[in-house]
Scaffold this motif. Sequence first.
Motif, short mmCIF file in Angstrom:
data_model
loop_
_atom_site.label_atom_id
_atom_site.label_comp_id
_atom_site.label_asym_id
_atom_site.label_seq_id
_atom_site.Cartn_x
_atom_site.Cartn_y
_atom_site.Cartn_z
N VAL A 187 0.86 -1.20 0.00
CA VAL A 187 0.00 0.00 0.00
C VAL A 187 0.90 1.26 0.00
CG1 VAL A 187 -2.07 1.10 0.95
CG2 VAL A 187 -1.70 -1.33 1.33
N ASN A 188 1.73 1.32 -1.00
CA ASN A 188 2.65 2.46 -1.15
C ASN A 188 2.01 3.51 -2.04
OD1 ASN A 188 4.58 0.90 0.25
ND2 ASN A 188 5.12 -0.14 -1.67
N ILE A 189 1.86 4.70 -1.48
CA ILE A 189 1.22 5.79 -2.22
C ILE A 189 2.19 6.35 -3.27
CG2 ILE A 189 0.44 8.19 -1.97
CD1 ILE A 189 -1.62 6.49 -0.81
N ILE A 190 1.67 6.54 -4.46
CA ILE A 190 2.43 7.26 -5.47
C ILE A 190 1.92 8.70 -5.45
CG2 ILE A 190 2.98 7.40 -7.94
CD1 ILE A 190 4.02 4.81 -6.54
N GLU A 191 2.83 9.64 -5.33
CA GLU A 191 2.40 11.04 -5.17
C GLU A 191 1.66 11.53 -6.42
OE1 GLU A 191 6.15 12.90 -4.47
OE2 GLU A 191 6.43 11.77 -2.61
N SER A 193 1.73 14.42 -7.66
CA SER A 193 2.62 15.24 -8.52
C SER A 193 3.50 14.34 -9.40
CB SER A 193 3.49 16.15 -7.66
OG SER A 193 4.28 15.36 -6.79
N PHE A 194 3.85 13.16 -8.87
CA PHE A 194 4.67 12.23 -9.66
C PHE A 194 3.85 11.68 -10.84
CE2 PHE A 194 6.59 7.95 -10.37
CZ PHE A 194 7.85 8.38 -10.76
N LEU A 195 2.58 11.35 -10.56
CA LEU A 195 1.71 10.86 -11.66
C LEU A 195 1.53 11.96 -12.71
CD1 LEU A 195 -1.04 8.92 -9.63
CD2 LEU A 195 0.77 7.93 -11.06
N GLN A 196 1.37 13.19 -12.24
CA GLN A 196 1.22 14.32 -13.18
C GLN A 196 2.50 14.50 -14.01
OE1 GLN A 196 0.27 17.15 -10.18
NE2 GLN A 196 -1.86 16.49 -10.02
N ASP A 197 3.65 14.37 -13.35
CA ASP A 197 4.93 14.49 -14.07
C ASP A 197 5.11 13.36 -15.08
OD1 ASP A 197 5.55 16.80 -12.75
OD2 ASP A 197 6.86 15.84 -11.26
N LEU A 198 4.66 12.17 -14.69
CA LEU A 198 4.77 11.04 -15.64
C LEU A 198 3.92 11.32 -16.88
CD1 LEU A 198 4.57 7.80 -13.42
CD2 LEU A 198 6.59 8.83 -14.46
N ARG A 199 2.71 11.83 -16.65
CA ARG A 199 1.84 12.16 -17.79
C ARG A 199 2.55 13.16 -18.71
NH1 ARG A 199 -1.58 9.87 -20.83
NH2 ARG A 199 0.09 10.53 -22.15
N LYS A 200 3.20 14.14 -18.07
CA LYS A 200 3.86 15.20 -18.82
C LYS A 200 5.04 14.64 -19.64
CE LYS A 200 5.41 19.86 -17.85
NZ LYS A 200 6.65 20.03 -17.11
N THR A 221 -10.76 3.58 -3.91
CA THR A 221 -10.19 4.74 -3.21
C THR A 221 -11.20 5.88 -3.03
OG1 THR A 221 -9.43 5.88 -5.20
CG2 THR A 221 -7.91 4.25 -4.24
N GLY A 222 -12.45 5.64 -3.42
CA GLY A 222 -13.46 6.70 -3.28
C GLY A 222 -13.72 7.45 -4.57
N LYS A 223 -12.89 7.23 -5.58
CA LYS A 223 -13.19 7.69 -6.95
C LYS A 223 -13.36 6.43 -7.79
CE LYS A 223 -11.69 12.26 -6.94
NZ LYS A 223 -12.78 13.25 -6.86
N ALA A 230 -5.39 12.45 -9.08
CA ALA A 230 -4.27 13.25 -9.59
C ALA A 230 -4.69 14.11 -10.78
CB ALA A 230 -3.12 12.34 -9.99
N GLY A 231 -5.93 13.95 -11.23
CA GLY A 231 -6.43 14.75 -12.34
C GLY A 231 -5.73 14.43 -13.66
N ILE A 232 -5.27 13.21 -13.81
CA ILE A 232 -4.62 12.83 -15.07
C ILE A 232 -5.40 11.67 -15.71
CG2 ILE A 232 -2.28 13.47 -14.39
CD1 ILE A 232 -2.14 10.11 -14.23
#
Length: 388
Positions: A187-191, A193-200, A221-223, A230-232
């Motif tokens: 259960v390691n959270i990926i930040e 901002s990191f997911l957003q940076d990966l998308r970028k 997770t509730g979504k 992360a909005g990506i």
Amino acid sequence: MSALFNTYSRSITFEKGKGMRLMTQDGTSYLDFNSGVGVNALGHGDVHLIEALKNQGEKLWHVSNIYGIKEQEKLAMRLVENTFAQAVFFTNSGTEAIECALKTARHYFFDKGEANKTDIITFSGAFHGRTFGAIAAGGNESYLEGFGVPLAGFKQIAPNNINNVKKLIDENTAAILIEPIQGEGGVNIIENSFLQDLRKICDENDLLLILDEVQSGYGRTGKFFAHEWAGISPDIMAIAKGIGGGFPLGACLATSKVAKSMVPGTHGSTYGGNPLACAVGNAVLDRILEPTFLPHVEKMSQKLNWHLQQLQQRFPSLIKEIRGKGLMIGLKLKPNVVKKLLENKLLTIGAGDNVLRLLPPLILEEKHIDEAIEIMTKTFAELEKNDG
Ligand code: PLP
């Protein structure tokens, strides 16, 4: 003596299930905070799912994918309407969904005349399933050992540092594959901002972003999907577990741009998306898409989290950390706690490095949280006493 492969160290055997509970043959009842490792999103014996299975069972069980399957078309369309995707390939499991995602990514570049682009960047601590492709992607030495030369083309790195990922990208890189929250890894959270940076960096370098939402998806997770926090959005996504509510079903979702290279002959599955599985899948989706369903997950997760914080204050030497999102929660503890909780009739599951994972059915109510916390309090008090 068992006639099964010895691939699991199994504990008790259950006879039936209802709601949040599982029962053994002698009638002993267990509170289920595992849900078949995040599968039984609607708990056990949901009447709407039973009805859907019965009705479909009387109509049509199976036809080949060379024919049209109404329930499959319907489920695909509903997934498309509710996600980033424009196309769906159905499978029977998470690992097959990953396999489809890996093949789709490579074939997309092959089709574009860039057949050299086959490498996929993955992350340490990942788990993507047990096929040859999935164990190579996961990169866990203990799952690779003894199975010969792993499938080539994976480069692995620690998550949450974008500069290190950038350094790995070269002319052969096709995609980046990541779980938005690592489940089996602890259960390691990926930040976000990191997911957003990966998308970028995927956009900047013409790479595909593949998300493994087999465990984190379907409301856990509730979504609807964890990446929404992360909005990506990805280009390809593997899903399974909750989608069938206990009926074997998975899916690989993709944008039309990517999916269009997967033409007849490139991939297939005899059972994938058969009428029975998709009838149940549609019934699961009816419930998950009810306007009150995801807010309920969010509300219950806040309550559970509050109680867990209290528990940590009471047992600071036992609970080192609480992490996760929604109803995908990990408690960093000491070894053997899962076994102790089982003795006290609470079902949980281990993960990663001494992490106790809580993955309750998403239908849980406050009274189940109270009961689980009571059992945990009792168990941790026993453990503390034995330690002291
Ligand atoms: N990916 C993730 C993130 C998982 O958690 C799992 C299973 O736990 C898989 C893939 C593999 O799914 P399955 O066991 O259905 O093949």
